[in-house]
Design an enzyme around this catalytic site. Structure first.
Site, PDB file in Angstrom:
ATOM      1  N   GLU A  25      -7.427  -5.616   7.095  1.00  0.00           N
ATOM      2  CA  GLU A  25      -8.046  -4.799   6.051  1.00  0.00           C
ATOM      3  C   GLU A  25      -9.215  -5.526   5.409  1.00  0.00           C
ATOM      4  O   GLU A  25     -10.178  -4.905   4.963  1.00  0.00           O
ATOM      5  CB  GLU A  25      -6.977  -4.423   5.010  1.00  0.00           C
ATOM      6  CG  GLU A  25      -7.412  -3.390   3.990  1.00  0.00           C
ATOM      7  CD  GLU A  25      -8.000  -4.034   2.748  1.00  0.00           C
ATOM      8  OE1 GLU A  25      -8.722  -3.340   1.992  1.00  0.00           O
ATOM      9  OE2 GLU A  25      -7.738  -5.226   2.525  1.00  0.00           O
TER      10      GLU A  25
ATOM     11  N   HIS B 285      -3.727  -1.807   5.021  1.00  0.00           N
ATOM     12  CA  HIS B 285      -3.577  -2.751   3.910  1.00  0.00           C
ATOM     13  C   HIS B 285      -2.209  -3.421   3.972  1.00  0.00           C
ATOM     14  O   HIS B 285      -2.084  -4.645   3.826  1.00  0.00           O
ATOM     15  CB  HIS B 285      -3.751  -1.991   2.589  1.00  0.00           C
ATOM     16  CG  HIS B 285      -4.080  -2.846   1.407  1.00  0.00           C
ATOM     17  ND1 HIS B 285      -3.136  -3.553   0.712  1.00  0.00           N
ATOM     18  CD2 HIS B 285      -5.256  -3.085   0.792  1.00  0.00           C
ATOM     19  CE1 HIS B 285      -3.710  -4.200  -0.288  1.00  0.00           C
ATOM     20  NE2 HIS B 285      -4.992  -3.942  -0.271  1.00  0.00           N
TER      21      HIS B 285
END
Length: 353
Positions: free
Chosen positions: A10, A314
């Site tokens: 991410e 994430h």
């Protein structure tokens, strides 16, 4: 020393925060390179520097590279200490992200810690105070570590000025105890509230009206809490679902470019996405729960599982960062019904029970 390319996965600030937390927990120095390299404004910003400063304060760390815009940071921690700490972002940057940077290490500190945090309390792209206090903190307490959070003053972009007090206790005599969280349990209660300091009350009424019309929720005047003018101008719409085993809080932040109806519809989408699954955790809590649960699995040598609506990029990046520091392994797989994911955290090597 652990070397981390912070642009992988991410590629945001979470890699930095998780690495700082686990460097303090394990005592292992860390060298981070390419910090936030993929962001429009790469490198360390004021909020990230506050996270570094807070980590340095609680661990007496030696730090090199903590400069605005810096993309390389060397962090060498000392022993984590309880005590009284004051951290000010100096802008509207999220104080909740600062709190979540040092909280994991303070779970294993020598004494309780009392923190005063000043900055933003309700920010886009960051957990709100309400989320951390009502959804995240209760799970940490179930691991065996007491915590009390108080919102003294709201802080919104661009003014900031919010203040949060936190009293965090290390784990009790039995240490951190992991647990499975695979079902949310029956719905106990639901409510919404709208923060509108310095903003017309009609904005709150329109946002809550979207939840009423699209979700069928009813409201009274308490859904618009009293907030002081110096806490704004600002706007946050919050919807809370309290189940027997977990509470989820969904938030959308109002801005000049967003209509009240857009803010309301954003929260409706989040709630409907969660209710459309039978998973225990929503996507954000699934991401943030990984670190404290990983600590508990490591310390106890016992595996634990949880279900979630999805595993975001994430979250998977967070899993990988945790595995760099701790002898644990994350495995995420879809459940047969196709409506949820299961994440299992297992100890590895000599740490396995």
């Amino acid at each position: 020393m652990i070397h981390i390319d912070a642009s992988e996965g991410e590629g945001g600030g979470q890699v930095l925060r998780t690495a700082l937390a686990l460097s303090m927990v394990t005592g292992q120095p860390v060298l981070l390179e390419n910090i936030r390299a993929r962001r429009p404004k790469p490198g360390l910003m004021r909020q990230h520097l506050t996270c570094v400063g807070a980590a340095q304060a609680v661990s007496g760390a030696q730090v090199d590279g903590a400069t605005p815009g810096g993309q390389t940071l060397r962090f060498t921690p000392g022993p984590v200490r309880g005590g009284d700490y004051h951290c000010s972002v100096g802008t509207a940057g999220s104080v909740m992200l600062v709190l979540q940077t040092v909280w994991p290490a303070l779970l294993l500190a020598d004494a309780p810690a009392r923190l005063t945090l000043q900055g933003g309390t309700h920010n886009p792209m960051a957990p709100s105070f309400h989320f951390v206090e009502q959804a995240y903190a209760p799970l940490v307490r179930r691991l065996g570590a007491a915590a009390t959070l108080q919102l003294r003053r709201c802080g919104f972009y661009p003014g900031g000025g919010g203040e949060v007090h936190a009293e965090l206790h290390p784990a009790g005599p039995e240490g951190l105890q992991p647990f499975d969280l695979t079902a949310r349990g029956p719905l106990i209660g639901r409510h919404a509230e709208c923060l509108v300091p310095g903003v017309r009350r009609s904005v709150a009424e329109r946002e809550l009206g979207v939840l009423r019309d699209q979700l069928g929720w009813a409201f009274d005047h308490r859904a618009i809490p009293v907030t002081r003018q110096n806490e704004g101008p600002g706007n946050a719409l919050l919807a809370t679902l309290r189940h027997a085993h977990v509470t989820e809080v969904f938030c959308s932040i109002g801005e000049k470019s967003r209509s009240a109806e857009t803010v309301g519809e954003d929260v409706v989408r989040q709630v409907q996405h969660y209710l459309g699954s039978n998973a225990a955790l929503g996507p954000h809590l699934a991401d943030q729960w990984a670190l404290p649960l990983g600590l508990a699995v490591w310390r106890s040598g016992r595996a634990a599982r949880y279900t979630c609506t999805e595993v975001s990029l994430h979250a998977s990046t967070n899993f990988q960062t945790i595995e760099r520091f701790l002898p644990v392994q994350f495995e995420a797989r879809p459940l047969p019904d196709g409506q949820a994911m299961q994440v299992e955290v297992r100890p590895t090597g000599d740490n396995a029970a």
